[in-house]
Design an enzyme around this catalytic site. Structure first.
Site: not given
Ligand code: B16
Ligand code: MG
Length: 210
Positions: A7, A9, A44, A47, A117
């Site tokens: 993972d 974030d 996880g 958005r 992102n």
């Molecule tokens: P984005 P991961 C996730 O990343 C985040 O934990 C989650 O909080 C976020 O809403 C999601 O990505 C979407 O992110 O807005 O940048 O597309 O933990 O799966 O790496």
């Molecule tokens: Mg995460």
């Protein structure tokens, strides 16, 4: 075990604090209550699903999709402004050393992130070319706890799902790994739910498990 799917974030890099700041800014502008506990439920989660959780007890919960898209874009713009400040120095030495040691052992490595992102973040922290594959929010239709993001990662690495181990900070991500029939290492927030096959307190402990 042939491969590890990380993972992003909350595992490789602490962009979770920037998600919190960006959601908080949007929530404050709207007059919607938001705190760390609600933020933990967004780990996880995609958005748009995150936005639904942020708005769930507010007057905006039934806002139309055009309004919701604008709110999500506003949050993402704030988030990307915060990401702009990141440099390779934001990557912890312990994380880089562990990843490098795993690579030297010949273990295949992929990102498995819900974020759209992900590539921007990896480029900012100097890991743009490090991983053998990247599966992220741009190549999935269902976010964690659906196993799609990890199954795609295994596919990109050309290995069977049962030969992969996932490292996750979200309980939704641990469920996704198990639904993909992969073992899961829990760290950070995921540890408290007790659903991982292993719990770690420090990133380097991955080396002891592998
Ligand atoms: P984005 P991961 C996730 O990343 C985040 O934990 C989650 O909080 C976020 O809403 C999601 O990505 C979407 O992110 O807005 O940048 O597309 O933990 O799966 O790496
Ligand atoms: Mg995460």
């Amino acid at each position: 075990m042939k491969a590890i799917i990380f993972d992003l974030d909350g595992v490789i890099i602490h962009t979770d604090k920037y998600h919190y700041q960006a959601w908080k800014k949007l929530a404050d502008r709207l007059g919607v209550y938001f705190d760390e506990e609600i933020n933990n439920r967004l780990r996880g989660v995609s958005r748009m699903e995150s936005l639904d959780i942020v708005l769930e007890n507010s007057d905006y919960s039934s806002a139309n999709s055009e309004m919701k898209n604008e709110m999500a874009e506003e949050k993402n713009n704030t988030y990307r402004e915060l990401l702009e400040k990141m440099t390779p120095e934001d990557l912890e030495a312990e994380v880089l050393d562990t990843l490098t040691a795993l690579k030297q052992q010949g273990i295949l490595m992929s990102i498995g992130s819900s974020s759209k992102n992900a590539r921007l973040i990896l480029n900012k922290i100097g890991l743009g070319d490090f991983f053998d594959a990247i599966s992220d929010g741009n190549n999935i239709t269902n976010s964690k706890p659906d196993p799609e993001v990890f199954l795609k990662a295994a596919d990109y690495l050309n290995v069977n799902a049962c030969d992969c181990v996932v490292v996750e900070d979200a309980d939704a991500g641990i469920s996704a790994a198990h639904r993909a029939e992969m073992k899961a290492i829990a760290m950070g927030d995921a540890v408290k739910y007790g659903n991982g096959d292993w719990n770690i307190g420090a990133f380097r402990e991955i080396l002891d498990i592998i």
